[in-house]
Design a protein around this motif. Structure first.
Motif, short mmCIF file in Angstrom:
data_model
loop_
_atom_site.label_atom_id
_atom_site.label_comp_id
_atom_site.label_asym_id
_atom_site.label_seq_id
_atom_site.Cartn_x
_atom_site.Cartn_y
_atom_site.Cartn_z
N TYR A 82 5.99 -2.40 -11.13
CA TYR A 82 5.53 -3.41 -10.17
C TYR A 82 5.16 -2.68 -8.89
O TYR A 82 5.72 -1.63 -8.57
N SER A 84 4.93 -3.11 -4.77
CA SER A 84 5.36 -3.97 -3.68
C SER A 84 4.15 -4.53 -2.94
O SER A 84 3.20 -3.82 -2.62
N PHE A 197 7.22 -8.51 -5.94
CA PHE A 197 8.09 -8.05 -4.85
C PHE A 197 7.28 -7.96 -3.57
O PHE A 197 6.12 -7.54 -3.58
N THR A 201 9.30 -4.13 0.21
CA THR A 201 10.22 -3.62 -0.81
C THR A 201 9.98 -2.14 -1.01
O THR A 201 8.86 -1.70 -1.26
N ILE A 242 9.66 -0.02 -9.15
CA ILE A 242 8.85 -0.62 -8.09
C ILE A 242 8.17 0.51 -7.32
O ILE A 242 8.85 1.42 -6.84
#
Length: 272
Positions: A82, A84, A197, A201, A242
């Motif tokens: 993912y 941020s 997110f 983050t 992330i």
């Protein structure tokens, strides 16, 4: 994990140590290890109708004395990275009823553990859709435990818009009448999940797993308001990273590259 009848602690009041919102608490010690997905048009109507009927009382899901959970829970087709501040990653939470009776009022509980313990509840944006109502999403609210776990209950907070990555995704919200999922006997319900997110983050590695609780909704007209329940399912681990959306920074590699490559708790089966 193959819990014994004692270890299952079917009365969720015994799990109330964390005191989470919506009356559901799932200790990390009980959510340790691992436990076919298919959409079916014939299940949609029963799922929606069964959730609407979940009220003061409903039959228990499965045999309280059984060693195995009655709801097989799998995180499927989940991304392993993912960004941020980026868009949502889409995956499915499959709930399979292994019993010969319908199970109602099922509420998944997602637990996130980040390696650096820097992730906060207001940085997580997660929404889910009900089968049969793809245009309606519910936003999951989050709580942080004293062990720095982020726990989100699929309890139907503020309904979220159908798309976009800039929505507020932290704690808060109000009950919008979501009474849980219904899974007919021997069937699978696939819950579509979108997770993202916020831009603040930091990069890191996260491990997620899901539990499933069957609520016992009490009729507020009878003085209810407290919602007890039974722990009826759990998934295996789902690991992801992330990346920093501004700098492109990603976490350093783990000791075991094989673990990084595991994107779901079980191999995803073909989806129609």
């Amino acid at each position: 994990m193959s819990p014994t009848s004692c270890a299952r602690l079917r009365d969720a009041r015994a799990l109330a140590a964390l005191g989470l919102a919506a009356g559901i608490a799932v200790p990390a010690a009980l959510l340790g290890g691992p436990q076919a997905a298919a959409h079916s048009a014939s299940l949609v109507a029963e799922t929606a109708a069964g959730a609407a009927e979940a009220a003061d009382e409903q039959p228990a899901c499965g045999d309280p004395g059984a060693k195995e959970f009655p709801i097989e829970t799998r995180i499927q087709e989940a991304p392993k990275t993912y960004v941020s501040g980026g868009g949502y990653g889409i995956w499915f939470l499959d709930l399979t009823n292994t019993t010969d009776t319908s199970c109602r009022a099922l509420h998944p509980v997602l637990v996130l553990n980040d390696e650096d313990r820097k992730l906060t509840a207001d940085q997580i944006q997660l929404k889910f859709s009900e089968p049969g109502r793809p245009g309606t999403e519910h936003r999951v609210t989050w709580e942080t435990t004293d062990r720095h776990e982020q726990i989100g209950v699929f309890d139907g907070g503020d309904p979220g818009p159908g798309s976009g990555s800039g929505d507020s995704g932290g704690s808060g919200g109000s009950d919008d009448g979501f009474l849980g999922f219904t899974v007919p006997a021997g069937s699978t319900v696939s819950v579509r999940v979108r997770m993202a997110f916020t831009s603040d983050t930091g990069p890191g590695r996260v491990t997620a797993h899901a539990a499933v609780v069957q609520r016992r909704h009490q009729d507020k007209a009878k003085g209810g308001g407290r919602e007890d329940g039974d722990w009826v399912g759990e998934s295996g681990e789902y690991r992801f990273v992330i990346a920093d959306g501004a700098t492109g920074e990603i976490p350093p590699p783990e000791r075991t590259e094989e673990d990084i490559g595991s994107r779901t708790d079980v191999p995803a089966e073909p989806r129609p």
